[in-house]
Design a protein around this motif. Structure first.
Motif, mmCIF file in Angstrom:
data_model
loop_
_atom_site.group_PDB
_atom_site.id
_atom_site.type_symbol
_atom_site.label_atom_id
_atom_site.label_comp_id
_atom_site.label_asym_id
_atom_site.label_seq_id
_atom_site.Cartn_x
_atom_site.Cartn_y
_atom_site.Cartn_z
ATOM 1 N N LEU A 76 0.919 -0.968 -0.169
ATOM 2 C CA LEU A 76 0.090 0.067 -0.428
ATOM 3 C C LEU A 76 1.019 1.037 -0.295
ATOM 4 C CD1 LEU A 76 -2.727 -1.080 3.151
ATOM 5 C CD2 LEU A 76 -3.015 -1.095 -0.120
ATOM 6 N N ASP A 77 2.403 1.368 0.493
ATOM 7 C CA ASP A 77 2.969 2.035 0.719
ATOM 8 C C ASP A 77 3.601 2.868 -0.420
ATOM 9 O OD1 ASP A 77 2.646 2.784 3.042
ATOM 10 O OD2 ASP A 77 4.109 1.032 4.102
ATOM 11 N N ILE A 78 3.641 1.623 -1.653
ATOM 12 C CA ILE A 78 4.586 2.414 -2.941
ATOM 13 C C ILE A 78 4.025 2.725 -3.824
ATOM 14 C CG2 ILE A 78 6.216 0.947 -2.705
ATOM 15 C CD1 ILE A 78 4.771 -1.592 -4.842
ATOM 16 N N PRO A 79 3.893 3.680 -4.562
ATOM 17 C CA PRO A 79 3.106 4.567 -5.835
ATOM 18 C C PRO A 79 1.950 3.265 -6.943
ATOM 19 C CG PRO A 79 5.435 5.107 -5.989
ATOM 20 C CD PRO A 79 5.516 3.643 -4.891
ATOM 21 N N PRO A 80 0.601 3.599 -7.070
ATOM 22 C CA PRO A 80 0.737 2.358 -7.624
ATOM 23 C C PRO A 80 1.127 2.304 -9.204
ATOM 24 C CG PRO A 80 -1.021 4.243 -7.837
ATOM 25 C CD PRO A 80 0.177 4.683 -6.906
ATOM 26 N N ILE A 81 0.596 0.935 -9.184
ATOM 27 C CA ILE A 81 1.574 0.034 -10.935
ATOM 28 C C ILE A 81 0.753 1.394 -12.175
ATOM 29 C CG2 ILE A 81 -0.146 -1.807 -11.293
ATOM 30 C CD1 ILE A 81 4.013 -2.086 -11.216
ATOM 31 N N LYS A 82 1.589 1.555 -13.446
ATOM 32 C CA LYS A 82 1.621 1.765 -14.165
ATOM 33 C C LYS A 82 1.761 1.074 -15.271
ATOM 34 C CE LYS A 82 2.012 7.030 -12.661
ATOM 35 N NZ LYS A 82 3.196 7.811 -13.255
ATOM 36 N N GLY A 83 0.609 1.196 -16.504
ATOM 37 C CA GLY A 83 0.526 0.295 -17.748
ATOM 38 C C GLY A 83 0.122 0.871 -19.065
ATOM 39 N N ILE A 84 -0.127 0.116 -19.876
ATOM 40 C CA ILE A 84 -0.750 0.539 -20.883
ATOM 41 C C ILE A 84 -1.826 -0.242 -21.219
ATOM 42 C CG2 ILE A 84 0.121 0.837 -23.562
ATOM 43 C CD1 ILE A 84 1.347 2.849 -21.917
ATOM 44 N N SER A 92 -10.400 -6.411 -18.849
ATOM 45 C CA SER A 92 -10.107 -5.162 -18.780
ATOM 46 C C SER A 92 -8.069 -5.472 -18.522
ATOM 47 C CB SER A 92 -9.788 -4.852 -16.787
ATOM 48 O OG SER A 92 -11.177 -4.795 -16.813
ATOM 49 N N PRO A 93 -7.516 -5.597 -20.205
ATOM 50 C CA PRO A 93 -6.390 -5.830 -20.059
ATOM 51 C C PRO A 93 -5.856 -4.292 -20.367
ATOM 52 C CG PRO A 93 -7.575 -5.785 -22.858
ATOM 53 C CD PRO A 93 -8.537 -5.218 -21.197
ATOM 54 N N ILE A 94 -4.234 -5.003 -19.674
ATOM 55 C CA ILE A 94 -2.968 -4.187 -18.913
ATOM 56 C C ILE A 94 -1.563 -4.969 -19.258
ATOM 57 C CG2 ILE A 94 -2.734 -4.651 -16.802
ATOM 58 C CD1 ILE A 94 -2.509 -1.995 -16.160
ATOM 59 N N ILE A 95 -1.372 -4.179 -20.241
ATOM 60 C CA ILE A 95 0.566 -4.458 -20.314
ATOM 61 C C ILE A 95 2.063 -3.384 -19.247
ATOM 62 C CG2 ILE A 95 2.569 -4.821 -21.543
ATOM 63 C CD1 ILE A 95 0.093 -5.061 -24.633
ATOM 64 N N LEU A 96 2.459 -3.925 -18.464
ATOM 65 C CA LEU A 96 2.945 -3.272 -17.850
ATOM 66 C C LEU A 96 4.725 -3.640 -18.160
ATOM 67 C CD1 LEU A 96 2.296 -5.647 -14.647
ATOM 68 C CD2 LEU A 96 1.225 -3.337 -15.318
ATOM 69 N N ASP A 97 5.067 -2.434 -17.928
ATOM 70 C CA ASP A 97 6.843 -2.336 -18.199
ATOM 71 C C ASP A 97 7.043 -3.440 -18.475
ATOM 72 O OD1 ASP A 97 6.489 0.377 -19.173
ATOM 73 O OD2 ASP A 97 7.590 1.402 -17.266
ATOM 74 N N ARG A 98 8.017 -3.548 -19.205
ATOM 75 C CA ARG A 98 8.982 -5.086 -19.237
ATOM 76 C C ARG A 98 10.335 -5.028 -17.990
ATOM 77 N NH1 ARG A 98 7.612 -8.401 -23.670
ATOM 78 N NH2 ARG A 98 9.251 -10.292 -23.498
ATOM 79 N N ILE A 99 10.491 -5.524 -18.447
ATOM 80 C CA ILE A 99 12.170 -5.996 -17.496
ATOM 81 C C ILE A 99 12.783 -5.807 -18.850
ATOM 82 C CG2 ILE A 99 13.770 -6.985 -15.606
ATOM 83 C CD1 ILE A 99 11.253 -8.212 -14.729
ATOM 84 N N VAL A 100 13.425 -4.541 -18.869
ATOM 85 C CA VAL A 100 15.188 -4.875 -19.884
ATOM 86 C C VAL A 100 16.437 -5.789 -19.354
ATOM 87 C CG1 VAL A 100 16.123 -3.326 -20.769
ATOM 88 C CG2 VAL A 100 14.296 -2.445 -20.199
#
Length: 713
Positions: free
Chosen positions: A292-300, A403-411
């Motif tokens: 709960l303390d970390i910012p919400p995750i963002k995706g596309i 409710s599809p979402i694509i999260l940032d890939r790990i590089v």
């Protein structure tokens, strides 16, 4: 079924460190104190829980990140279910060849405990891991370990953190005694001394600060208060006016500062001698974030390309990131995932938005290292593993199809060392393909290529040890016997200037012919700002940009993608020594087609040949990997080692004191560094040590390039 632990009582954290700083020993103590293992495993006995692979136990190092779930009651609270916290811990490897494990783990963790060797302080891999944690914006607490060792110095190690990692580290504890006299620690927040008694130091005894350490404790307590007050204006005013700030206000302000990476608290102890680990676990509860303390995750949104935000809540749509695959001898393929929002039940269907495929999630397990517990349902903020997913790979997003979402890939970094591998027998041949595929699915820095001309299989990885262990795993886990060649450098090629080329591919045979005609312009790729807007007709991939400038339909739309595909295939073959071409911008600006004879195949071949012709005229050069090398040696060997590095085309960047020794940092081509560890041992009578990691690619000098081309022929 409801969640058994509220989100604010969950901590997802990793344990990261340089090799041999005592990270796995610390993890083993954590498992013991949290009641997960009833007997302490020691690295030197080869009996640890988290290092469960044969290769890890033989070598005494961690290779794969082990995920463990355990529970903790703070030492100052009554032991009860209501006061328990759930810890999901990942013990990561320290060796540079397995750096991928640290990188991917930090991507899905909320916090980290960074372990340092009390004799050596900050070491090269500590710096790399710290940088990865900075990139992932992960809050950290520091634990200076091994203070019982000869030559240990808390102050010197602490100074190395300030100097080499971050000025905002601050002592939360100081040790009582060092080396053989190390008895316990002083907590500067509570101003109490702690000693650890009973079997395995299980009893934490609070007492008064010894007289001889009172002045030191007061001085460092004042420093701590000032550092905390600096992070909040109102508190700073109280501090400057000389008001006493209550401990609970200090503590809550410190928590906020740790969560926002403004302060990194430093703890002390010796995991091997069972001193200090329980207080580090208390600090995980007090200062590291819950989901709960970390910012919400963002995706596309895959349909619209718009940004979506998902909160850590069970009521939001399901979204998770697969961060690791692992072959398990008992259940088959395990896919580790971190749930960012929503919940998922065993037996339900999940949508893989990275591939567009839908799969049934058969079973879900929670891991205690090499033991597993079946769970029916996982909730937001948790880490678990799925059994039997076919299409999910590392970095894929798993979500709710509605409710599809694509999260940032790990590089992941590109591999730099290659070797030839061939099966010993016909039976091994079939098994080898399967084994290599499974291993490359697990490890994104392990790549397999086959050379069509020589029919050889080439495997590439992050270093000699990395490839050695993968070949060893192939033999043990998949029963494949193979012959391997000498390690080779993974060179690349690129161009240095602009050039154009035209290719007309025309083939007339009986019946329908083939016709494809393209004109392209290539130039070196400029690295772009990731935020920059990109034109609609430009397609950017890592190390490649394709610009479609065709106007008025001189080449129909359906033939544009085949041209791009052909250009990429032409890049794979290289032009100077057959290594892959990288960092090229290619513009398709003209061409023509035939109403009947044109086909996708014809345009693909034309694109490939045009790229090859243009690249030959664009000043092609070979690129080689340059490694950042740190060598630690006693002072008397400095001259010999520096001379040797210079003879290897190396550039020395700095020389610094490292405890009783000297540390030389240099940039050296990888080609010159094979078998360096053996050479270093013989030059320093076994007293020197070195680490190296990939830094960047650089153009090879002409005389070296000539040799490379000759050997390739």
């Amino acid at each position: 079924m409801n969640r058994d632990y509220p989100l604010e009582k969950v901590r997802n954290f990793g344990i990261i460190a340089h090799i041999d700083a005592g990270k796995t020993t610390t993890s083993e103590r954590i498992l013991f104190y949290t009641g997960m293992s009833h007997k302490i495993g020691e690295v030197h006995d080869g009996a640890t829980v988290t290092d469960w692979m044969e290769q890890e136990r033989e070598r005494g190092i961690t290779i794969t990140a082990a995920a463990i779930t355990c529970f903790w009651n703070k030492t100052d609270q009554e032991k009860s279910e209501a006061n328990k916290y759930r810890f999901n811990i990942i013990d990561t490897p320290g060796h540079i060849d397995f750096t991928v494990e640290v990188k991917r783990s930090l991507r899905v963790l909320d916090g980290a405990v960074v372990v340092f060797d009390g004799v050596a302080g900050v070491e090269p891999q500590s710096e790399t891991n710290w940088r990865y944690a900075d990139d992932a914006n992960v809050p950290r607490i520091c634990f200076i370990n091994k203070l019982d060792r000869t030559g240990a110095s808390f102050e010197r190690s602490y100074a190395s953190i300030l100097e080499r990692l971050n000025k905002n580290a601050v002592r939360l504890q100081i040790p009582i005694g060092l080396e053989g006299d190390h008895e316990g620690v002083i907590d500067l927040m509570k101003m109490k001394a702690y000693r650890f008694e009973g079997e395995m130091g299980i009893k934490v005894i609070e007492g008064e600060i010894p007289e001889n350490l009172k002045t030191e404790a007061d001085k460092y307590r004042a420093e701590l208060v000032e550092k905390i007050a600096e992070t909040e204006d109102g508190l700073m005013n109280d501090y400057l006016e000389g008001k006493t700030i209550p401990d609970d206000v200090l503590k809550s302000t410190l928590r906020k500062a740790v969560l926002t990476n403004k302060i990194f608290p430093v703890f002390a102890g010796s995991a091997l001698k069972n001193k200090g680990v329980q207080l580090v676990l208390d600090a995980v509860v007090d200062y590291l974030p819950s989901p709960l303390d970390i910012p919400p995750i963002k995706g596309i949104d895959p349909k619209t390309g718009e940004e979506i935000v998902r909160n850590a809540s069970d009521s939001e749509p399901f979204s998770a990131l697969a961060f690791k695959l692992q072959s398990d001898p008992f259940v088959g393929q395990l896919t580790f995932f971190r749930v960012y929002s929503g919940t998922i039940e065993a037996g339900s269907y999940i949508y893989n938005s990275s591939t567009g495929e839908k799969e049934r999630l058969g079973r879900i397990v929670r891991l205690q290292a090499n033991d597993r517990e079946e769970v029916k349902k996982v909730f937001a903020g948790e880490i678990a593993a799925a059994v039997g997913l076919k299409s999910a790979k590392t970095s894929h997003t798993l979500c709710d199809e509605n409710s599809p979402i694509i999260l940032d890939r790990i590089v992941f970094p590109e591999p730099v060392v290659s070797l030839r591998i061939e099966p010993k027998t016909k039976a091994d041949q079939e098994k080898m393909g399967f084994a290599l595929k499974r291993l490359s699915d697990e490890d994104p820095t392990f790549k397999i290529t086959s050379n069509a001309e020589t029919a050889e299989t080439i495997i590439s990885g992050m270093g000699e040890l990395h490839l050695e262990i993968l070949v060893d795993r192939m033999k043990r886990e998949f029963g494949v016997e193979a012959n391997v060649g000498e390690p080779q450098v993974a060179y690349k090629e690129t161009i240095t200037k602009e050039a154009e080329a035209e290719c007309k591919y025309i083939k007339q045979s009986g019946g329908k012919g083939q016709y494809g005609h393209v004109r392209i312009r290539i130039k070196p790729l400029e690295k772009r700002d990731p935020e920059a807007k990109v034109a609609k007709n430009v397609k950017i991939e890592d190390g490649f940009e394709f610009i479609n400038s065709i106007k008025g339909g001189v080449i129909p739309q359906e033939f544009i993608a085949p041209v791009e595909k052909g250009v990429k295939e032409g890049m794979e073959r290289g032009v100077t020594a057959g290594y892959k071409l990288v960092d090229i911008s290619c513009e398709l600006y003209d061409g023509s087609y035939h109403d009947v004879d044109s086909s996708e195949m014809a345009f693909k071949i034309a694109g490939s040949q045009a790229l090859q012709d243009a690249a030959k005229r664009a000043g092609p050069v070979i690129l080689e990997p340059i490694m950042k090398v740190e060598v630690i040696v006693p002072e008397q060997y400095i001259g010999d080692i520096s001379g040797n590095i210079n003879s290897k085309r190396g550039q020395i960047e700095s020389t610094a004191d490292r405890g009783m020794n000297k540390a030389i940092t240099a940039l050296v081509p990888l080609q010159e560094m094979f078998k360096y560890v053996t050479l270093l041992r013989s030059m320093t009578n076994g007293r020197g040590s070195s680490t190296m990691e990939f830094d960047h690619y650089e153009i090879v000098p002409p005389q070296v390039a000539k040799k490379i081309v000759e050997t390739r022929k």
